[in-house]
Write a protein that holds these residues in place. Sequence first.
Motif, short mmCIF file in Angstrom:
data_model
loop_
_atom_site.label_atom_id
_atom_site.label_comp_id
_atom_site.label_asym_id
_atom_site.label_seq_id
_atom_site.Cartn_x
_atom_site.Cartn_y
_atom_site.Cartn_z
N GLN A 176 -22.57 26.79 -51.80
CA GLN A 176 -21.12 26.56 -51.73
C GLN A 176 -20.38 27.10 -52.95
OE1 GLN A 176 -20.53 22.63 -50.03
NE2 GLN A 176 -18.31 22.78 -50.28
N ASN A 200 -11.22 18.03 -58.34
CA ASN A 200 -12.46 17.60 -57.69
C ASN A 200 -13.63 18.56 -57.94
OD1 ASN A 200 -11.71 19.78 -56.16
ND2 ASN A 200 -11.92 18.77 -54.17
N ALA A 218 -13.80 21.78 -57.32
CA ALA A 218 -13.99 22.84 -56.32
C ALA A 218 -13.74 24.23 -56.90
CB ALA A 218 -13.06 22.62 -55.13
N ARG A 244 -16.98 26.86 -58.84
CA ARG A 244 -17.14 25.48 -58.41
C ARG A 244 -18.10 24.79 -59.36
NH1 ARG A 244 -17.61 22.34 -53.55
NH2 ARG A 244 -19.41 20.95 -53.66
N SER A 278 -18.44 21.03 -59.00
CA SER A 278 -18.73 19.74 -58.38
C SER A 278 -20.21 19.57 -58.03
CB SER A 278 -17.89 19.59 -57.11
OG SER A 278 -18.19 18.40 -56.44
#
Length: 214
Positions: free
Chosen positions: A70, A154, A156, A164, A166
């Motif tokens: 991700q 958050n 991201a 990213r 997270s």
Amino acid sequence: MKLLVPALMAAMLAAPALPAFAAAENPAQTPAKVAKPDLVKGEASYTAVCAACHGADGNSSVPVQPKLAQQHPEYLVKQLQEFKSGKRNNAIMKGFAAMLSDEDMRNIAYWVTAKPAKAGFAKDKDLVALGERIYRGGIAERQIAACAGCHSPNGAGIPVQYPRLSGQHADYTAAQLVAFRDGVRANSLPMGQVAAKLNDREIKAVADYIAGLR
């Protein structure tokens, strides 16, 4: 005047005509199309080169090896290119990246970014509050910027610009912050400037907080 008019007309007729839309029709000025990533090849390359350290689906189970699932593909491609060129110094990753073409890198990056990242957890209750303060608000009196400003509240991140964070392993994040601080990792000037102002306790705190971000 009678002599000037014919002479002027003759000069105009002798001049070569400029073709309409010549610039638009010049192939050299047409942007080259980037081929779509081949996810089948990406999976094959990832399995052969990356999976042993980063997990079969990009979720590394080893705290010192980063999760790649991700992550923004543009960021992954940039890191692989910089490992290959030596701009990001890591002997192990340089060896693997050296085997990959730019097309291979794109295929791998777009394949692994489609895999969902597994959530992580903060572990140090005594430090997590400090980590949250740094991540969300920085340290104003020492001109330390909040992590959330670039990596989002958050974790991201912002595609193309900032990765990213997270759920990333705390051990890996802490190691990278130390590397930025000490000048070992020098492929991001802003991160070097921020990390240079953090002490070991603050680095450990913010890394632990990031691990639990959702």
